[in-house]
Design an enzyme around this catalytic site. Structure first.
Site, PDB file in Angstrom:
ATOM      1  N   ASP A   1      11.544   2.853   7.833  1.00 55.63           N
ATOM      2  CA  ASP A   1      12.267   1.597   7.698  1.00 55.63           C
ATOM      3  C   ASP A   1      12.141   0.642   8.878  1.00 55.63           C
ATOM      4  O   ASP A   1      12.821  -0.389   8.895  1.00 55.63           O
ATOM      5  CB  ASP A   1      13.750   1.877   7.411  1.00 55.63           C
TER       6      ASP A   1
ATOM      7  N   ASP B   1       9.415   1.257  -2.186  1.00 54.63           N
ATOM      8  CA  ASP B   1      10.054   0.374  -1.199  1.00 54.63           C
ATOM      9  C   ASP B   1       9.193   0.231   0.064  1.00 54.63           C
ATOM     10  O   ASP B   1       9.241  -0.781   0.760  1.00 54.63           O
ATOM     11  CB  ASP B   1      11.426   0.914  -0.769  1.00 54.63           C
TER      12      ASP B   1
END
Ligand code: GLY
Length: 393
Positions: A115, A175
């Site tokens: 992330d 993602d």
């Protein structure tokens, strides 16, 4: 500087230009604009706290879920402040944006998940674009170094998660395409092609394995690190392994449109178009363009919606339209922006909250953040507004 409410009214009237401009329409536009003013000033007033980046809230109790910078969503709140600074020109947003961005910078060294892109690029990436401060450039390159430490050449992809290692050996989620923007940008800034090459390899591996025949995307592909081949195609946040989790489709379209921007690889553009068409022509997409949380939940229409899936897709399709000139894409983005400017979606004026919209869904199977305001829905809405304005220049 444009007075903010005038700016918003102007923007909304622009969007309404194709409709009969009756009195009722103008009145509603004006009142929605004053609610938006309140929403944006609540964002500015949210108190500085490096341990409490606002992520979501329980609209009934007013409790705000504040998270530390290591949370995957920490870049969005600083990003919202940077984008509001761009929209309004009000220096107060810039000052707050700098302060929140400073809290998020240490994530450039956090190797614990994929992330780094979301965390660093949405905060520091915006900061660099707006200020051209060379310090931010160094942070972006450092974060890219961190992100590529999770790349396995045998698989040809960056590993998304380290948790649940008994359930999956090497999970890659759709993602993860979003995090490639950090890598592409790092190569532009450093002139070192390593980041670009890894981003391209990751995008190619994902293109090969993540999409179904109908062009919807799986959520999680699990790879065997010895053979480098996928051995499970599953979901973590969707209804079922074979369902189309709404936000996952939006990440896919945004990710491949962005990857096309940097590479001009037409197979990326083709995938973005195909998955976008799956989404916008889906029989389960409501008339207002805001999808239910998963296109295949059998309880539709009695299930929560996900505004975040709509705003991510709206932003992506403004960019996709710029490459294709296919009106279907821009019309979807306009529809979403139009649908969201209503009391059905905007958090009421009387509520104190550093968010704009209700009705996003984070992780329904985990019973987490269902039908709530969530920070990244706002982020991609503001990005859509900016992209729409830029496209009209
Ligand atoms: N992992 C990002 C998301 O929940 O969409």
């Amino acid at each position: 500087m444009i007075k903010f409410s005038h700016f918003i009214i102007g923007f909304m009237l622009l969007l309404c230009a194709c409709k009969p401009n009756n009195k009722e329409n103008r009145t509603d536009t004006k009142s929605v604009s004053s609610i938006l003013d309140k929403r944006y000033s609540d964002i500015l007033e949210y108190p500085l706290d490096s341990m409490a980046f606002p992520r979501s809230m329980d609209i009934k109790t007013g409790d705000i879920n504040g998270v530390p910078s290591k949370d995957w969503t920490s870049g969005f709140f600083p990003g919202n402040l940077w984008q509001l600074y761009k929209i309004t020109g009000n220096e107060a947003y810039k000052i707050k944006a700098e302060q929140w961005t400073a809290f998020s910078e240490k994530e450039k060294l956090n190797k614990a998940s994929h992330d780094a892109g979301f965390k660093v690029y949405c905060s520091v990436g915006n900061a660099f674009e707006i200020t051209d401060n060379q310090h931010y450039k160094d942070v972006i390159i450092e974060a890219a170094k961190t992100l590529i430490s999770r790349y396995n050449p045998n698989v040809g992809a960056i590993k998304s998660w380290d948790f649940n290692s008994d359930e999956w050996q090497y999970p890659v989620i759709i993602d993860n395409m979003m995090n490639l923007e950090l890598l592409f940008k790092a190569t532009q800034l450093s002139q070192d092609s390593i980041y670009y090459n890894i981003a391209v390899q990751h995008a190619n591996t994902t293109l090969k394995n993540h999409f179904r025949k109908d062009n919807s995307s799986y959520h999680v592909i699990v790879y065997d690190t010895i053979s480098g081949k996928p051995y499970k195609k599953i979901t973590h946040q969707g209804y079922s392994d074979e369902s189309a989790w709404a936000r996952g489709q939006s990440w896919a379209v945004y990710g491949y449109t962005m990857a096309y921007r940097f590479t001009k690889n037409s197979s990326y553009l083709d995938q973005a178009k195909a998955t976008a068409l799956y989404f916008i022509n889906n029989k389960n997409l409501p008339e207002d363009g805001i999808p239910y949380w998963d296109f295949n939940d059998p309880s539709i229409p009695n299930v929560p919606k996900d505004v975040s899936a709509a705003t991510i897709m709206a932003s992506a399709l403004i960019e996709l339209y710029s490459y294709t000139r296919d009106d279907q894409f821009l019309n979807y983005s306009k529809k979403v922006i139009e649908s969201l400017k209503s009391r059905e979606y905007i958090i009421p004026e009387k509520v104190k909250a550093p968010f704009i919209f209700m009705h996003s869904t984070g992780n329904l199977p985990a019973n987490s953040e269902i039908d709530e305001p969530i920070v990244y829905a706002d982020y991609y809405y503001l990005e859509s507004v900016l992209r729409m304005l830029n496209s009209q220049k």
